[in-house]
Design an enzyme around this catalytic site. Structure first.
Site, short mmCIF file in Angstrom:
data_model
loop_
_atom_site.label_atom_id
_atom_site.label_comp_id
_atom_site.label_asym_id
_atom_site.label_seq_id
_atom_site.Cartn_x
_atom_site.Cartn_y
_atom_site.Cartn_z
N VAL A 151 -12.56 -6.28 -0.62
CA VAL A 151 -12.52 -5.29 -1.70
C VAL A 151 -12.37 -5.91 -3.08
O VAL A 151 -12.57 -5.22 -4.09
CB VAL A 151 -11.40 -4.25 -1.47
CG1 VAL A 151 -11.63 -3.47 -0.18
CG2 VAL A 151 -10.02 -4.91 -1.48
N TYR A 168 3.13 -8.47 -6.57
CA TYR A 168 2.95 -7.27 -5.74
C TYR A 168 3.44 -6.04 -6.49
O TYR A 168 2.74 -5.01 -6.53
CB TYR A 168 3.71 -7.45 -4.43
CG TYR A 168 3.61 -6.29 -3.47
CD1 TYR A 168 2.49 -6.13 -2.66
CD2 TYR A 168 4.64 -5.36 -3.34
CE1 TYR A 168 2.40 -5.07 -1.77
CE2 TYR A 168 4.57 -4.31 -2.46
CZ TYR A 168 3.44 -4.16 -1.67
OH TYR A 168 3.35 -3.12 -0.78
#
Length: 257
Positions: A58, A154
């Site tokens: 992706v 993250y």
């Protein structure tokens, strides 16, 4: 079957929450396309639930566009996107490398953007042609809000996906296309197992979880299925946290020994 006749793409679908979402969508009647970079695991998982597997990184626009175009050619439409692919690389903030930063942001944030944009282009055309409007569900985390200093990249990426969800929900609302998100807490996945490698870590995590246990991937998938269905037809731009009460907590709770 609430998702009957709907065409659903699930990214990062070979295991964990992504696999659970694919299983739930299929059980609810959707035609499911599972994508991942782990082709062996993805193909095995897809066969097990009667889904179709297609490779996709992706973080690469060329692969995203190829996936979306292949789905439209083969199945005729895209009705649901479960934007699930994601990774975390833990480490000391001062030691984060540019390569690691690019990898996390490339998959978690850029990848979510690319998939959402590519699918939305088709969903808009479909809605204008009279097809029932689509639904997009982004996957982020309690760490869009709750910061952890050992996974800075993250946390950055999930905060970005949070705003991506809100901004695109406004853009796509006139077409009837809904964009929502699911924010898991501590869910029993491979990523969770890496965090709770010893009893002290388990106790630390559970002290921040009022329900006193980790969640299961199927519990996250049930919320994703709700957001994908007509039961959530007037819900857009929202996040549902599946976290055992972690988000409201501003202290630690006692943990059973």
């Amino acid at each position: 079957m609430k998702l009957k006749d709907r065409i659903a793409i699930v990214t990062g679908a070979s295991k964990g929450i992504g696999l659970a979402c694919a299983e739930r969508f299929a059980a609810d009647g959707a035609t499911v396309i599972m994508s991942d970079v782990d082709d062996n695991a993805g193909e095995v998982a897809a066969r097990a639930i009667g889904a179709t597997y297609m490779h996709c990184d992706v973080s690469k626009a060329s692969e995203v566009n190829a996936l979306v175009e292949a789905v439209v050619r083969r199945f005729g439409a895209i009705d649901i996107l479960m934007n699930n692919a994601g990774i975390a690389i833990a480490g000391d903030f001062l030691g984060i490398t540019e390569a690691d930063l690019d990898k996390v942001l490339g998959i978690n944030l850029k990848g979510s953007f690319l998939m959402l944009q590519a699918c939305a282009r088709h969903m808009v055309k479909q809605a204008e042609a009279g097809r029932k409007p689509g639904a997009i569900i982004n996957m982020f985390s309690v760490n869009d809000t709750l910061a952890i200093p050992t996974i800075v990249s993250y946390c950055m990426s999930k905060g970005g996906v949070s705003q991506l969800t809100r901004a695109t929900s406004i853009y796509l609302a006139p077409y009837g296309i809904r964009v929502n998100a699911v924010g898991p807490g501590s869910i029993r996945t491979d990523m969770y197992k890496g965090v709770v490698a010893d009893p002290a870590a388990v106790k630390r995590v559970m002290s921040r979880t009022p329900m006193g246990r980790p969640g299961e991937p199927a519990e996250v998938a049930s919320i994703a299925a709700f957001l994908a269905s007509d039961d959530a037809s007037y819900v857009t731009g929202e996040t549902i946290y599946v976290d055992g009460g972690r988000m409201p907590l501003n202290y630690v709770v006692a943990v059973k020994e």
